[in-house]
Design an enzyme around this catalytic site. Sequence first.
Site, PDB file in Angstrom:
ATOM      1  N   HIS A 307      39.633  39.653  41.822  1.00  0.00           N
ATOM      2  CA  HIS A 307      39.286  40.504  40.683  1.00  0.00           C
ATOM      3  C   HIS A 307      37.774  40.626  40.599  1.00  0.00           C
ATOM      4  O   HIS A 307      37.043  39.689  40.882  1.00  0.00           O
ATOM      5  CB  HIS A 307      39.812  39.894  39.379  1.00  0.00           C
ATOM      6  N   ASP A 364      48.388  42.138  38.431  1.00  0.00           N
ATOM      7  CA  ASP A 364      49.381  42.881  39.221  1.00  0.00           C
ATOM      8  C   ASP A 364      50.277  41.988  40.065  1.00  0.00           C
ATOM      9  O   ASP A 364      51.234  42.472  40.666  1.00  0.00           O
ATOM     10  CB  ASP A 364      48.651  43.866  40.146  1.00  0.00           C
TER      11      ASP A 364
END
Length: 428
Positions: A307, A364
């Site tokens: 991320h 996700d």
Amino acid sequence: MSDKATLEINGTSYELPLVVGSENEVAIDIKTLRGATGGVITIDPGYKNTGSCESAITFLDGEKGILRYRGYSIEELAEKADFLEVAYLLIFGELPTQEQLDKFHSDIKHHSVVDDDVKKIIEAFPKSAHPMGVLSSLTSALTAFNPSSVDVDSEEEMYNAIVRILGKFPVLVAWTMRKKHGLPLEYGDDSLGYVENVLKMMFKSPNKEYEQNEILVNALDKLLILHADHEQNCSTSTVRITGSSHAGLFVSLAAGISALWGPLHGGANQAVLEMLEAIKEDGGDTKKYMAKAKDKSDPFRLMGFGHRVYKNFDPRAKIIKVAADEVLGDLGVEDPILDIAKGLEKEALEDQYFVDRKLYPNVDFYSGIIYRAMGIPVEMFTVMFALGRLPGWIAQWREMRLRKEPIGRPRQLYTGETYRPFKTINER
Ligand code: SDX
């Protein structure tokens, strides 16, 4: 701490003001830099170190794994609020009273019918069309059927455009899925809650009564809350910069949907399931995929990992991982993919390459496992992400417009050819 930063260029010092946020984050205000230095700018591909705006909507602390909407923790909101409450909070800044929430929902329901001519647009798409492309097109097309929602300047005009899109977007989401399955493009039931109605529109069969399933309602409500906003991510920045030209709300959202589609962003939830399926087909050989993810000559990345901001656990991934166990258990669904995901997570968290780069599971990684258990097809996963992110995009667009922020227009550093005279074709 000093309230200024000092920059020295070729022996000349320049002072730039420091700006401190409500969570004591510090930014160098470079608004005057180019003028003061005679043309010097900063450059930061991907904006890894550059803030595009001040915002009062969402706070992330990537090192500590903190996420708050308008000061409320994501953990408490996921546990105690419902999606429509969170949408109101993000857009207007406060949790609604019952009266405010009822009026908000009533105004949304008043606009939850889509012009029937939109069906002609959907019918023109092949069944093979990816739902994200259909959804972005339909969202943009809504402008043609709602001209009063285009040039909005006042808070009242914005409110009217906001409740319209919150009412119509779930219909577009449901019809996008129903189109792929060859099902009639029908409505749900406005007497239901917002999320209950979404599920009914998506799953209602034309020839039998639809039965609500509270497990699915609660699971989707939580997932939508967890996806509702995430400060200046790629798609939100797209919505803001599109809206900064005073393009309407609907087309700004359509731009955000297109940005979200990318596999490095919201499209990752679909890519995660496809990756886990491939590992399952490969006999669960996670080591092969870990090696591919670390091989610089291989473009493969471990989807759902890493991320830009979180260099610790994505707090949403923690919540979704627990929810995946609960939902699959409640539904009595045995999905070997969940075990493969957990095995892959354990392996990655112990692998030096991932540890050195602080790569953790993100939002996700587990979400698709729940969507699949709910009967949502994998190509619709990113559409569900968009449904959740809708109030965040709206809140960010509204904040940018109400603050009358300037049109977004970054500078560049030119590295191409310097002047050269034209050559005739015989000279080339
Ligand atoms: C979302 O921004 C947001 O807030 C987004 C989001 C939201 O709510 O809006 O949180 C939603 O988009 C989550 C992210 C979903 N994407 C994926 O899961 C795709 C896989 N992840 C990566 O592609 C990547 O981690 C990004 C895109 C998420 C972040 O990329 P960055 O910040 O640009 O980091 P990078 O590409 O510079 O990577 C740093 C290093 C590199 O190695 P080195 O060059 O230092 O040797 O880490 C490596 C990368 O190769 N790396 C990975 C990896 N992610 C980063 N290596 C293998 N697998 C990965 N997933």
